[in-house]
Design a protein around this motif. Sequence first.
Motif, short mmCIF file in Angstrom:
data_model
loop_
_atom_site.label_atom_id
_atom_site.label_comp_id
_atom_site.label_asym_id
_atom_site.label_seq_id
_atom_site.Cartn_x
_atom_site.Cartn_y
_atom_site.Cartn_z
N ASN A 13 70.35 -85.67 -27.19
CA ASN A 13 71.66 -85.54 -27.84
C ASN A 13 72.48 -86.81 -27.71
OD1 ASN A 13 70.74 -82.94 -27.97
ND2 ASN A 13 72.50 -82.02 -27.03
N THR A 14 72.09 -87.71 -26.81
CA THR A 14 72.87 -88.91 -26.54
C THR A 14 72.24 -90.11 -27.23
OG1 THR A 14 73.54 -88.01 -24.40
CG2 THR A 14 73.84 -90.38 -24.73
N LEU A 15 73.08 -90.83 -27.96
CA LEU A 15 72.63 -92.02 -28.67
C LEU A 15 73.20 -93.27 -28.04
CD1 LEU A 15 73.12 -90.86 -32.36
CD2 LEU A 15 71.03 -90.81 -31.01
N TYR A 16 72.38 -94.30 -27.98
CA TYR A 16 72.82 -95.64 -27.61
C TYR A 16 73.25 -96.31 -28.90
CZ TYR A 16 72.31 -100.65 -26.86
OH TYR A 16 72.52 -101.99 -26.83
N VAL A 17 74.43 -96.91 -28.89
CA VAL A 17 74.93 -97.63 -30.07
C VAL A 17 75.21 -99.06 -29.64
CG1 VAL A 17 76.67 -97.68 -31.89
CG2 VAL A 17 76.01 -95.49 -30.89
N GLY A 18 74.38 -99.97 -30.11
CA GLY A 18 74.52 -101.38 -29.74
C GLY A 18 75.06 -102.21 -30.89
N PHE A 61 76.19 -85.90 -28.82
CA PHE A 61 76.45 -84.81 -29.75
C PHE A 61 76.17 -83.48 -29.07
CE2 PHE A 61 75.90 -88.32 -32.62
CZ PHE A 61 76.74 -88.03 -33.67
N LEU A 62 76.75 -82.39 -29.60
CA LEU A 62 76.46 -81.06 -29.07
C LEU A 62 75.08 -80.59 -29.51
CD1 LEU A 62 79.90 -79.27 -29.60
CD2 LEU A 62 78.91 -80.09 -27.45
N ALA A 67 72.49 -85.50 -33.63
CA ALA A 67 72.19 -86.81 -33.05
C ALA A 67 71.10 -87.50 -33.86
CB ALA A 67 71.76 -86.66 -31.59
N SER A 68 70.09 -86.73 -34.26
CA SER A 68 68.99 -87.29 -35.05
C SER A 68 69.50 -87.79 -36.40
CB SER A 68 67.90 -86.23 -35.24
OG SER A 68 66.87 -86.74 -36.03
#
Length: 177
Positions: A13-18, A61-62, A67-68
């Motif tokens: 559910n957790t995304l890395y945003v670089g 995200f919940l 998230a995908s």
Amino acid sequence: MAAVQQQQAMQKNTLYVGGLADEVNESILHAAFIPFGDIKDVKTPLDQANQKHRSFGFVTFLEREDASAAMDNMDGAELYGRVLTVNYALPEKIKGGEQGWAAHPLWADADTWFERQQQEKEILKMQAENKAAMETAEELHRKKLAEDRQGEMEEDTDTKNDPMARAEADALSHGDA
């Protein structure tokens, strides 16, 4: 065990945003990702020296599907003139932090490290022994095959050189005809 499964589920559910621009803060990041679904949390870790984010953040995200979808749509997208890199976030243990490697002293793993080294040596020793045994068995098998072939050749030679054996072979072959 349930906590581990919950943490693994949480990672999807957790995304890395670089690639975040300096102007981007947590509320802007939240606004950029909210079209994809309900957001549980947004974090932009700060550089302790200058108290600015380190050009990356995390969006949780919940729902996994949200998230995908966000990752599929936002990876390579532009935000404030910078191209974003969006992937699933790595588990906290790998990154360090309070529960990860950074919280443990370097020598805390020494006992298990020595045990692992010993186990690896034992495994390599057993593999070497197994390989040697296999090679010995193959060599014995090759010798037995060679002896069998040699025995067959000697039987043929004996028949050709022995006049009685030749006569017997001829009589058998004429008797069949």
